[in-house]
Design an enzyme around this catalytic site. Structure first.
Site, short mmCIF file in Angstrom:
data_model
loop_
_atom_site.label_atom_id
_atom_site.label_comp_id
_atom_site.label_asym_id
_atom_site.label_seq_id
_atom_site.Cartn_x
_atom_site.Cartn_y
_atom_site.Cartn_z
N ASP A 53 0.85 -1.29 -0.10
CA ASP A 53 -0.01 0.17 -0.05
C ASP A 53 0.94 1.54 0.04
O ASP A 53 1.84 1.33 0.82
CB ASP A 53 -0.87 0.13 1.14
CG ASP A 53 -1.81 1.08 1.24
OD1 ASP A 53 -2.67 1.26 0.44
OD2 ASP A 53 -1.71 1.99 2.35
N GLU B 148 0.95 -0.70 -5.16
CA GLU B 148 -0.01 0.55 -5.40
C GLU B 148 0.81 1.83 -5.45
O GLU B 148 1.45 2.39 -4.34
CB GLU B 148 -0.91 0.71 -4.15
CG GLU B 148 -1.93 1.82 -4.55
CD GLU B 148 -2.57 2.35 -3.30
OE1 GLU B 148 -3.56 3.38 -3.49
OE2 GLU B 148 -1.82 2.43 -2.28
#
EC number: 2.4.1.18
Length: 700
Positions: A379, A432
């Site tokens: 993330d 990401e």
């Protein structure tokens, strides 16, 4: 004669009995609960005798242990690796481990707190007495405190009491705890991760499912809000209850992988799991570590891979967790320009500190090792890479070269990927990352960060923006839908319609679509058809697969009841058919990250808002022709240039009646003609459905 020095790292030997013919119970071999669970707890009280001892009876020595015994799981080599940041299995050393020492079952505790004056284990077992069970500080400047406490085991709640160098009193949860109390309680719990896995077949062939030339269709979901009990809608499904519902659903829908938003322990449920406090603990909201392992095993036995969201970018400032752990900025960077995240009001790891690097990389390997996870989606990588991320001038400090890259974070991510792929070569790491940082999914030895894939955020934003336009205006935005093919093969891209796009007023995927009810559903079917035929892996967030009308609400279940309506069920059937098409047609996945796997037939027809392209696999006989009509106008007698002569059969049409379409379908195979069209010698004459996608394959 000098007294022999006793190494505190080595368990003290049992004293030799002085009575004649006496026997001493030998210390049993130390047993690690992760390998084999320790069930019995032997007390250190004297042996009770039911009858007077006979002269021939052996003398049984009473074993008397200290409240905290000198004991260690660390070797000098371990310490060297830890201090240099190269120990990638710290979870085997740190934390709480049920072991047997001198014939007594208890728990070994170890924690890193280099700036503490005093560290003790407190819990129910000692009435949370800070002075009764002080740990021993190692003598090697490692900053590790450790010790064996007899007669406590699995199920014991505990924390570390830390007296800081400034005299501050702290009570901290264990950074390596395998389980935590249910929030709002914050104590750690002694457990093990022992599990008799039954997914050997999956693990043996996992490399096939995770290869970059295989189908990779991911269903992203939030465990707490995917589904809840009808009788008790405020209660979460457990991992085991989830397995019973999720596994057959994923099988039915045809996704190859499921991605769980963070299931690591987090104190604040509305953070969706992205504010992690227990990096090594599966959230107790949904059950035990073994319950999560059961869920993963059930998915594996159904040939479904499991990806976990992993968050090395930041952590919350809760007083019981990592922040200010030993009274100093131990895990977070001390410089607020590097150590505080302005967007999330959280704290950023000190990526330049060796022990912190080892903590993070060990954590990644922990989930791959102990939980048999098949991939990690990392993330907020962009927030790690740039020193000026979400910061104004004067709020950040350039690196040693005057640039804005966080060189320590770049180095960590490279080392993380090297460690993951060297230990688990058959998994995938996915970034990401929302910027144009070069080489995110390129090998480290070629100068890249080493990820297996990267989210294609630009494609996602452009696609949503294009489809939100009224079809009558799409001719003016044609470049927006074709632009992604200019850079589509610069990385190994995954196409994400993720959770971030259906919250905070952005509307659901369905409500992003313009027009009346029919057009909204037709547009969404067309949008998904475009995604599944575009180069790259696929990701779709839960609820999007059946066109939920409202935004995702983490406080309640998805709106499964809408599947009673044919329009929503039509979206579900479309996604199911697209997954089947994707998995059965090699042209859609064999060259997903290779420019030779895609070719425009006509990408410039802006006036009609029609896209035509081919997808190619290793064998030309599998080539597909895809036609997308971005307007609600039916195109009769529409000529399409094709790669080869022969008969071409429509194998997918998003306007099919069972998808809640109008049913304008090319039922029969079409024979190509020697009519030069779109720069090709052969062409076919077909009907193109309104707001529809048609996929043609040559009849073999």
């Amino acid at each position: 004669m000098a007294k022999k020095k006793v190494d505190p790292e080595t368990p003290e030997p049992a004293k030799k009995p002085t009575a004649k013919k006496a026997t001493t119970k030998k210390a049993a071999k130390v047993v690690d609960a992760e390998t084999k669970p320790v069930k019995a707890v032997k007390k250190s009280s004297p042996v009770k005798k039911s009858s007077p001892a006979k002269a021939t009876d052996p003398v049984v020595e009473e074993i008397v242990l200290k409240s905290v015994e000198p004991y260690s799981r660390f070797t000098d080599f371990d310490i060297g690796l830890f201090k240099s940041g190269k120990h990638y299995k710290l979870y085997e050393k740190f934390g709480a481990h049920v072991v047997e020492h001198k014939g007594i079952v208890g728990t070994y505790f170890s924690v890193w707190a280099p700036n503490a004056q005093y560290v003790a284990v407190v819990g129910n077992f000692n009435g949370w007495n800070r002075g009764s069970h002080g740990l021993n500080a190692r003598w090697d400047a490692s900053g590790i405190w450790e010790g064996f406490i007899p007669n406590i085991g699995v199920g014991e709640t505990y924390k570390y009491y830390i007296k800081s160098s400034t005299g501050e009193d702290l009570e901290k949860s264990d950074p390596f705890a395998l389980r935590w109390e249910l929030p709002p309680h914050t104590a750690s719990i002694v457990v093990d991760t022992y599990y008799e896995w039954r997914d050997k077949e999956w693990m043996h062939k996992r490399y096939e499912h995770n290869a970059l030339d295989r189908p990779y269709s991911v269903y992203e979901m939030h465990v707490g809000s995917w589904a809840r009990s009808v009788e008790s809608p405020d209660e979460f499904l457990t991992y085991r209850q989830l397995a019973a519902k999720l596994v057959p659903y994923i099988q039915e829908m045809g996704f190859t992988h499921v991605e769980f938003m963070p299931i690591m322990e987090h104190p604040y449920y509305p953070s969706w799991g992205y504010q992690i406090s227990g990096f090594y603990a599966a959230s107790s909201r949904y059950g035990s570590p073994q319950d999560l392992m059961y869920l993963i095993e059930e998915l594996h036995q159904a040939d479904i891979g499991v990806i976990l969201d992993w968050v090395p970018s930041h952590f919350p400032g809760d007083v019981h967790a990592l922040y200010n752990f030993d009274g100093t900025h131990l895990y977070e960077h001390a410089d607020v320009r590097k150590g505080f995240h302005p967007d999330w009001k959280s704290y950023i790891f000190n990526y330049g500190r060796n022990e912190v690097r080892a903590f993070l990389i060990s954590n990644a390997l922990f989930w791959l090792d102990r939980y048999h996870v098949d991939g990690l989606r990392v993330d907020a990588v962009a927030s790690m890479l740039y020193l000026d991320y979400s910061r104004k001038a004067g709020e950040w400090e350039p690196n040693i070269y005057g640039g804005n890259q966080n060189l320590e974070a770049v180095s960590l991510l490279k080392e993380f990927n090297e460690a993951v792929y060297s230990h688990f070569p058959d998994v995938q790491t996915i970034a990401e990352e929302s910027t144009a940082f070069t080489g995110v999914s390129r090998p480290v030895y070629l100068g890249g960060l080493g990820f297996g894939m990267k989210w294609m955020m630009g494609w996602m934003h452009d696609t949503i923006k294009y489809f939100s336009e009224d079809p009558i205006n799409r001719k003016y935005h044609h470049n927006q839908i074709t632009f992604s093919l200019i850079y589509a093969f610069t990385e190994n891209f995954m196409l994400p319609f993720s959770h971030d796009e259906v919250v905070y007023g952005k509307g659901s995927m369905l409500r992003k679509m313009p027009g009346d009810e029919w057009q909204q559903f037709a547009n969404l079917r067309l949008c998904y058809s475009y995604m599944f035929t575009h180069p790259g892996a696929k990701l779709l967030f839960m609820g999007g697969e059946f066109g939920q009308g409202t935004e995702w609400n983490f406080e309640k279940s998805l709106e499964w009841y809408v599947l009673e309506y044919p329009n929503h069920n039509g979206i579900k059937e479309t996604v199911k058919a697209l997954n089947k098409l994707y998995r059965s047609e090699p042209a859609l996945y064999e060259k997903a990250f290779d420019g030779s796997g895609f070719e425009w037939i006509d990408g410039g027809n802006a006036n009609d808002s029609i896209l035509i392209y081919t997808r190619k696999g290793y064998e030309s006989v599998n080539d597909l022709v895809i036609v997308l009509n971005m307007t609600p106008v039916v195109r009769y007698d529409f000529r399409v240039g094709v790669p080869d002569s022969g008969q071409w059969k429509e194998i997918f049409n998003s306007d099919a009646e069972n998808f809640w379409g109008t049913g304008i379908i090319n039922y029969d195979a079409v024979t190509s003609e020697k009519v030069n069209w779109h720069g090709r010698e052969d062409s076919i004459n077909v009907t193109i459905p309104p707001l529809g996608a048609s996929v043609f394959r040559r009849v073999k």
